[in-house]
Design a protein around this motif. Structure first.
Motif, PDB file in Angstrom:
ATOM      1  N   LEU A   1       0.728  -1.283  -0.191  1.00 35.87           N
ATOM      2  CA  LEU A   1       0.106   0.073   0.021  1.00 35.87           C
ATOM      3  C   LEU A   1       1.015   1.179   0.037  1.00 35.87           C
ATOM      4  O   LEU A   1       1.748   1.358   1.074  1.00 35.87           O
ATOM      5  N   VAL A   2       0.557   2.175  -1.026  1.00 33.88           N
ATOM      6  CA  VAL A   2       1.406   3.419  -0.949  1.00 33.88           C
ATOM      7  C   VAL A   2       0.744   4.439  -0.956  1.00 33.88           C
ATOM      8  O   VAL A   2      -0.138   4.678  -2.032  1.00 33.88           O
ATOM      9  N   GLU A   3       0.754   5.396  -0.083  1.00 29.16           N
ATOM     10  CA  GLU A   3      -0.019   6.448   0.163  1.00 29.16           C
ATOM     11  C   GLU A   3       0.626   7.808  -0.477  1.00 29.16           C
ATOM     12  O   GLU A   3       1.911   7.809  -0.707  1.00 29.16           O
ATOM     13  N   SER A   4      -0.201   8.470  -0.961  1.00 28.72           N
ATOM     14  CA  SER A   4       0.515  10.053  -1.724  1.00 28.72           C
ATOM     15  C   SER A   4      -0.710  11.189  -1.226  1.00 28.72           C
ATOM     16  O   SER A   4      -1.801  10.753  -1.113  1.00 28.72           O
ATOM     17  N   GLY A   5       0.082  12.369  -1.499  1.00 28.23           N
ATOM     18  CA  GLY A   5      -1.134  13.422  -1.357  1.00 28.23           C
ATOM     19  C   GLY A   5      -1.239  14.186  -0.360  1.00 28.23           C
ATOM     20  O   GLY A   5      -1.793  15.130  -0.099  1.00 28.23           O
ATOM     21  N   GLY A   6      -0.316  13.912   0.654  1.00 29.74           N
ATOM     22  CA  GLY A   6      -0.355  14.618   2.112  1.00 29.74           C
ATOM     23  C   GLY A   6       0.264  16.003   1.682  1.00 29.74           C
ATOM     24  O   GLY A   6       0.894  16.408   0.760  1.00 29.74           O
ATOM     25  N   GLY A   7       0.340  16.800   2.856  1.00 31.39           N
ATOM     26  CA  GLY A   7       0.867  18.283   2.662  1.00 31.39           C
ATOM     27  C   GLY A   7       0.490  19.180   3.633  1.00 31.39           C
ATOM     28  O   GLY A   7       0.021  18.583   4.827  1.00 31.39           O
ATOM     29  N   LEU A   8       0.591  20.355   3.262  1.00 31.90           N
ATOM     30  CA  LEU A   8       0.167  21.534   4.116  1.00 31.90           C
ATOM     31  C   LEU A   8      -1.086  22.095   3.534  1.00 31.90           C
ATOM     32  O   LEU A   8      -0.995  22.458   2.519  1.00 31.90           O
ATOM     33  N   ALA A   9      -1.959  22.318   4.498  1.00 31.53           N
ATOM     34  CA  ALA A   9      -3.247  23.204   4.096  1.00 31.53           C
ATOM     35  C   ALA A   9      -3.720  24.217   5.197  1.00 31.53           C
ATOM     36  O   ALA A   9      -3.076  23.921   6.415  1.00 31.53           O
ATOM     37  N   GLN A  10      -4.336  25.286   4.709  1.00 27.70           N
ATOM     38  CA  GLN A  10      -5.021  26.147   5.917  1.00 27.70           C
ATOM     39  C   GLN A  10      -6.213  25.665   6.217  1.00 27.70           C
ATOM     40  O   GLN A  10      -6.831  24.782   5.511  1.00 27.70           O
ATOM     41  N   THR A  11      -6.641  26.156   7.451  1.00 30.64           N
ATOM     42  CA  THR A  11      -7.965  25.820   8.186  1.00 30.64           C
ATOM     43  C   THR A  11      -9.072  25.836   6.883  1.00 30.64           C
ATOM     44  O   THR A  11      -8.913  27.111   6.192  1.00 30.64           O
ATOM     45  N   GLY A  12     -10.051  25.145   6.753  1.00 31.37           N
ATOM     46  CA  GLY A  12     -10.942  25.283   5.612  1.00 31.37           C
ATOM     47  C   GLY A  12     -10.565  24.913   4.273  1.00 31.37           C
ATOM     48  O   GLY A  12     -11.261  24.805   3.381  1.00 31.37           O
ATOM     49  N   GLY A  13      -9.277  24.325   4.082  1.00 26.63           N
ATOM     50  CA  GLY A  13      -8.731  24.041   2.924  1.00 26.63           C
ATOM     51  C   GLY A  13      -9.092  22.576   2.675  1.00 26.63           C
ATOM     52  O   GLY A  13      -9.854  21.785   3.311  1.00 26.63           O
ATOM     53  N   SER A  14      -8.392  22.026   1.383  1.00 24.96           N
ATOM     54  CA  SER A  14      -8.924  20.542   1.067  1.00 24.96           C
ATOM     55  C   SER A  14      -7.335  19.955   0.649  1.00 24.96           C
ATOM     56  O   SER A  14      -6.443  20.520   0.418  1.00 24.96           O
ATOM     57  N   LEU A  15      -7.180  18.533   0.822  1.00 25.54           N
ATOM     58  CA  LEU A  15      -6.241  17.838   0.320  1.00 25.54           C
ATOM     59  C   LEU A  15      -7.032  16.541  -0.113  1.00 25.54           C
ATOM     60  O   LEU A  15      -7.988  15.853   0.524  1.00 25.54           O
ATOM     61  N   ARG A  16      -6.331  15.924  -0.860  1.00 29.19           N
ATOM     62  CA  ARG A  16      -6.918  14.551  -1.401  1.00 29.19           C
ATOM     63  C   ARG A  16      -5.691  13.428  -1.202  1.00 29.19           C
ATOM     64  O   ARG A  16      -4.749  13.527  -1.760  1.00 29.19           O
TER      65      ARG A  16
END
Length: 125
Positions: A3-18
């Motif tokens: 299993l290989v995850e990707s897509g993390g990072g930094l976001a602001q409050t109210g923002g989005s990530l996938r």
């Protein structure tokens, strides 16, 4: 199984990530896929799960209405769309899989046999 995850990072409050979880190594049609997270100093906790066979989905109360789990069978990939992010969502997010669950609800964490390496999600206030 890998299993290989990707897509993390930094976001602001109210923002989005996938987040994405690419699965390989076997046929997953009878598997249950889950997303978990672990914040510093806290235990790993359930976020969401999806049954590969019939698309049953369950969410933790803390993410209902904000996060969406989905999958693309042809790609053997599971996604976690995270909207309305909050600082308390900051954690390392893990993808997990189990082929040992025949129950109706989400499997307990102990039933998951395979884990990804994790991806960091940081939400700034």
């Amino acid at each position: 199984v890998q299993l290989v995850e990707s897509g993390g990072g930094l976001a602001q409050t109210g923002g989005s990530l996938r987040l994405s979880c690419a699965a390989s190594g076997r046929t997953f049609s009878s598997y249950v896929m889950g997303w978990f997270r672990q914040a510093p100093g806290k235990e790993r906790e359930f976020v969401a799960t999806i049954f590969w066979s019939d698309d049953r989905i369950y969410y933790a109360d803390s993410v209902k209405g904000r996060f969406t789990i989905s999958k693309v069978n042809a790609k053997n990939t599971v996604y976690l769309q995270m909207n309305g992010l909050k600082p308390e969502d900051t954690a390392v997010y893990y993808c997990a899989a189990t082929g040992r669950w025949s129950g109706y609800g989400p499997p307990p964490i102990q039933k998951y046999d395979y884990w990804g390496q994790g991806t960091q999600v940081t939400v700034s206030s």
